[in-house]
Design a protein around this motif. Structure first.
Motif: not given
Lengths: 120, 875
Positions: B108-114, B116-120, B256-258, B332-333
């Protein structure tokens, strides 16, 4: 002696259940290793020409029994220099044969009683 | 595999051909012509293709039957040994659960992208003026959105101070987080509405009706997840807004965190009392943008650079800024408020990995013991026709089944446990985190389960594969039963104990480190103090700058029953902000390397914060009125700038040289305290009256209470409201919470590593119990002989205990070496001790020894209490 091949009528063919065919094959092999053709002939002869096992049932049964390791196969060279795949009963197969036979006997008795309820 | 299949097909062909050949031969022998024989034989044979097909079906279908058979066998084995199965499942569940809990948080903190659509394609737009970061204003973003070509859209979001919110006339008491966003926000992020619709540019206009998009969580909580929520209204900061949409469940914004509960178009700012949000000189937004497909970041950056220079009048320009540049950072993250958690989490992941290793060693030992006990049974099965490969396959299936059950339970435990981890990670802060189970977590869980199964399943397979028919059947008659298994099991226990030593030592180090950090003398009391943060609004900030207003507020706060005193400071001791300054005396001008900080405080600050004045006097109310420039300095400052001389009465200047016109007189010395970072040694501090000196951020406010500070919170809120209805409070919380939140990484590490250490000890105990038990069973006859020949019970007990002690000794040697290598990694997170602290290491050794003794005691006693006659009679 030439035996005339009669075309059997559809109704005359006796359909063998899978389990009973397995039993027949195991029983046949009890008397010694045989190849597929030999097994079908033996069954036919021993049943008085009543049970004719068609190859579409025989070979799948043979392969299935082999998979379950109740029979084992090996290729041998017969007397007239022909290669044939010969099946034999394994130790586990012998055990299976014994249990199948007793089950068959029980089944036959039960069927008999069910068909003739008057007999005591 | 293909060769095997081809071979099979060729054999079948040959078999069919030989069948036909023999059939034809038979008929010829019986007198038919070759032609007739051929016809008849083929006709009787039937359709060759049918035969081939049905045989192939047999080949294909067998694996399913076999699998089901193995599964049924496995289930039967598990039912027959419920104790064993339960032990395996529980051990695995804890081991895997521990790993999943940590991984879930890390994900949840580091690895997963948002979500959303196509976070890159998402980038953060960082403005830099003369190399220093500078945020943008709302007009600039709106202008950029119209002019940019290389991006699909640019949007901004910022925090909305929610002072009052009412749904259906009911005022909500829980803290609600809100965000104001530009119209293109949801479109740029690529987030559709779960219900209703998302914002468009039309919503972000002064003339547009006030609307809001709710988060899924808020919708469920306050609107009962009803679909008729769309169109309903509620009030925020006295503005009535209409709900037009609900965001998807996994969406939490871009940080992340909000996790905002609601989003409102930025143009509603003035109507919410926040007109400053739209002004060109309020540069407070860090915009996000989405690149067009095929456009590289450098291209977009170039276009933005030009735009920045051209339209810089639309946003704040720092004095003297000449260089206007834009940097694009992939996001993206998401923006991360948990950066400080990254390395503790990695450390925890490593520790969790060790836990599962220990669990696997434990299980391998269990399986080996059982395998040895089943030697005779295996022999019987081999004798009645089972092949060795079949036995091995069945054992592997059983291991996998147990692993699957243990893994599933572990998965549930882990996801539940990660909630505790999140609580530890967000202690005392307003940060929120909602990890959700995604494919990465599931994949991790599955791979871990299978890997564990392979690890501990291999042991019994090795043992099973070695069995020959003879040795298995005669196993019951000889005393050499299970010698290989016992040796292997002892090896596993040694491995387990060695790793446990490292884990226990690490756990002790981290716990002690946190204890050191938290219980050190911070310089102020931890309890009986409340901190009040007022809302970050220009009106509020303006009011609090006025001295009279401040005096009113302080008076009001002090008058609350239960309150001892109230005070304010430009920065509280843990506000996270520091004011640099210089210190020059006549004898000693400022050195360039000097590090010291200034704090402006109100009167009664020192008594409110329980900071003793060692000599001289504190800052008083009179200092606020007089023009004389005074200051109180900390012990460290006194020592640093005045040496052994008495600083009271001496003067200094906040500049490079001492200037008597700007002289500040020292009137008191305060005891040292930790300013902003409890991990650093005490720093020189200079305290000045609140109205002397410049500070920009709003002050922190403190209240000292007689009793429990939390109980005074409602009174404080009421008093503030009474004084000024529009003075909005952001947060009131006990000072202790602030202190805990400052050390939350260490706290998290202490709890988790400590917990894992305890788990390791429990598993070690079980492992020792298992292996000594195994040994006792193996040597039943031997023990019987010894007892019959006159050995005392104590001697027998001692024999087995000594065996366990040898295991312990070997483990601490191996474990000690591993600890030397591995504990190095904890150095960066330790406080007040080194990774090789002797007390901790020796304690770990002794703990492990105690656990070994405990585990070995019961089986040893069992051996000692054997009845010699029964033992000798045992087969």
């Amino acid at each position: 002696m030439l035996r005339k091949q009669k075309r059997e009528k559809y109704q005359d063919r006796i359909e063998l259940l899978q389990g009973t065919l397995d039993l027949l094959i195991l029983q046949t092999l009890q008397w010694g290793p045989q190849h597929g053709y030999g097994i079908s002939q033996t069954i036919r002869t021993n049943s008085g020409d009543v049970l004719r096992v068609d190859t579409g049932s025989l070979y799948p049964a043979l392969h299935r029994l082999e998979r379950q390791q109740w029979i084992a196969s090996e290729w041998t060279v017969s007397d007239n220099q022909q290669r044939a795949k010969v099946y034999r009963l394994t130790t586990a197969g012998k055990k299976q044969l014994v249990s199948e036979r007793s089950r068959w006997t029980q089944l036959v008795e039960a069927m008999g009683r069910a068909m003739n309820p008057a007999e005591k | 595999m293909r060769r095997f299949r081809r071979h099979r097909e060729e054999e079948l062909e040959e078999e069919i051909a030989s069948h036909l050949h023999m059939a034809i031969q038979d008929r010829i022998e019986q007198g038919a012509t070759p032609a007739e024989a051929g016809h008849a034989a083929r006709r009787e044979f039937g359709n060759g293709d049918l035969v081939r097909e049905s045989v192939r079906r047999v080949w294909g279908g067998m694996w399913l039957d076999r699998l089901l058979q193995d599964l049924r066998f496995g289930a039967r084995m598990m039912r027959r040994n419920p104790g064993f199965s339960a032990a395996v499942v529980i051990t695995l569940a804890f081991g895997i659960g521990a790993n999943i809990a940590v991984f879930h948080l890390w994900n949840a903190v580091d690895l997963r992208p948002l979500p959303v659509d196509k976070p890159e394609e998402l980038v953060q737009v960082i403005g830099k003026q003369n190399g220093l970061p500078q945020a943008f204003s709302y007009p600039w973003i709106r202008d950029a959105a119209m002019k940019l070509h290389s991006v699909q859209g640019i949007a901004g979001s910022g925090g909305l101070p929610v002072n009052e919110i009412a749904v259906d006339g009911r005022v909500l008491t829980e803290r609600v987080e809100g965000n104001v966003v530009t119209g293109a926000y949801f479109r740029v992020l690529g987030v559709p509405a779960q219900l209703g619709r998302i914002f468009t540019e039309a919503d972000d206009r002064a003339s547009a009706p006030p609307v809001a998009v709710l988060s899924d969580r808020f919708w469920r909580r306050e609107f009962g997840a009803q679909t008729d929520a769309i169109g309903r209204t509620f009030t925020v900061n006295n503005l009535r807004v209409t709900v037009i949409g609900v965001a998807p469940p996994e969406f939490f914004g871009e940080t992340i965190g909000r996790a905002p509960d609601l989003w409102i178009p930025m143009n509603m700012g003035p109507q919410l009392g926040m007109g400053w949000m739209l002004e060109p000189y309020t540069a407070w937004i860090e915009p996000l943008a989405r690149l067009r497909p095929g456009v590289r970041r450098e291209q977009a950056q170039a276009e933005l650079n030009v735009l920045y220079a051209v339209s810089r009048h639309l946003t704040l320009r720092r004095g003297g800024a000449v260089d206007f540049r834009v940097e694009l950072k992939p996001i993206g993250n998401g923006r991360n408020r948990f950066e400080t958690l990254s390395s503790p989490l990695r450390l925890l992941m490593g520790i969790a990995g060790f836990v599962i290793l220990i669990a696997c060693c434990n299980l391998a030992g269990l399986f080996l013991a059982r395998s040895a006990a089943r030697t005779h049974e295996m022999g019987v099965r081999l004798a009645t026709g089972a092949t060795r490969s079949r036995l091995v396959r069945q054992m592997l299936t059983e291991s996998l089944m147990l692993a699957a059950i243990g893994g599933s339970i572990g998965f549930l435990l882990g996801t539940w446990g990660s909630r505790g981890l999140v609580a530890l990670a967000t202690t005392g802060s307003v940060l929120r985190l909602y990890p959700n189970v995604d494919s990465r977590v599931v994949l991790f869980a599955a791979s871990l389960t299978i890997a564990s199964a392979c690890l501990f399943g291999l042991a019994p397979i090795c043992s099973g594969a070695r069995k020959t028919l003879n040795s298995a059947l005669s196993a019951g008659l000889r005393t050499h039963t299970g010698r290989f298994e016992h040796r292997l099991a002892r090896g596993f226990v040694v491995a387990q104990l060695s790793i446990s030593l490292v884990l226990v030592a690490g756990g002790l180090l981290l716990v002690r480190s946190f204890w050191n950090l938290f219980n050190q003398d911070w310089g102020y009391e931890k309890s009986h103090i409340l901190e009040i943060d007022f809302a970050f609004e220009p009106d509020v900030i303006g009011k609090l700058h006025s001295e009279d207003y401040r005096r009113l507020l302080l008076g009001k706060l002090s008058a609350i029953p239960g309150v001892f005193s109230a005070a304010a400071a430009s920065e509280g001791p843990l506000a996270g902000v520091r004011q640099d300054g210089k210190f020059s005396t006549l004898e000693r001008p400022a050195h360039s390397g000097d590090k010291l900080y200034y704090v402006q405080v109100s009167s009664r600050y020192f008594e409110t914060m329980t900071i003793p004045i060692l000599s001289g006097r504190p800052i008083t109310e009179q200092d606020m009125h007089r023009s004389a420039q005074v200051a109180v300095i900390s012990e460290t400052a006194a020592k640093k700038f005045f040496g052994d001389a008495n600083p009271i009465g001496r003067s200094f200047t906040n500049g490079d040289y001492f200037v008597s016109a700007a002289a500040i007189r020292v009137v008191g010395i305060a005891r040292d305290l930790h300013h902003q970072d409890p991990r650093e040694p005490f720093l020189p501090l200079v305290f000045r009256p609140l109205n002397q000196g410049r500070f920009v951020s709003p002050p922190s406010w403190f209240v000292r209470t007689h009793d429990d500070p939390a109980s005074t919170i409602p009174a404080v809120r009421a008093a503030v409201k009474e004084l000024d209805h529009n003075l909005h409070i952001d947060r009131v919380h006990p000072w202790k919470e602030v202190i805990v939140s400052k050390v939350r990484e260490e706290r998290m590490l202490a709890w988790i590593a400590g917990g894992f250490g305890v788990l390791a000890l429990v598993l070690a105990c079980v492992g020792i119990y298992g292996v000594v038990s195994f040994g006792v069973n193996r040597r039943t006859r031997e023990t019987g002989v010894k007892l019959a020949l006159g050995a005392t019970r104590g001697q027998v007990r001692g024999f087995f205990l000594r065996e366990a002690a040898v295991l312990w000794l070997v483990s601490i040697v191996i474990g000690g070496v591993c600890a030397f290598v591995l504990l190095r990694w904890t150095r960066s997170v330790l406080f007040g001790l080194t990774p090789y602290d002797p007390t901790m290491l020796v304690s770990a050794l002794l703990l492990l020894g105690a656990v070994t003794l405990a585990g070995a005691y019961l089986p040893a006693r069992r051996a000692a209490c054997l009845d010699p006659m029964n033992a000798l009679r045992q087969e």
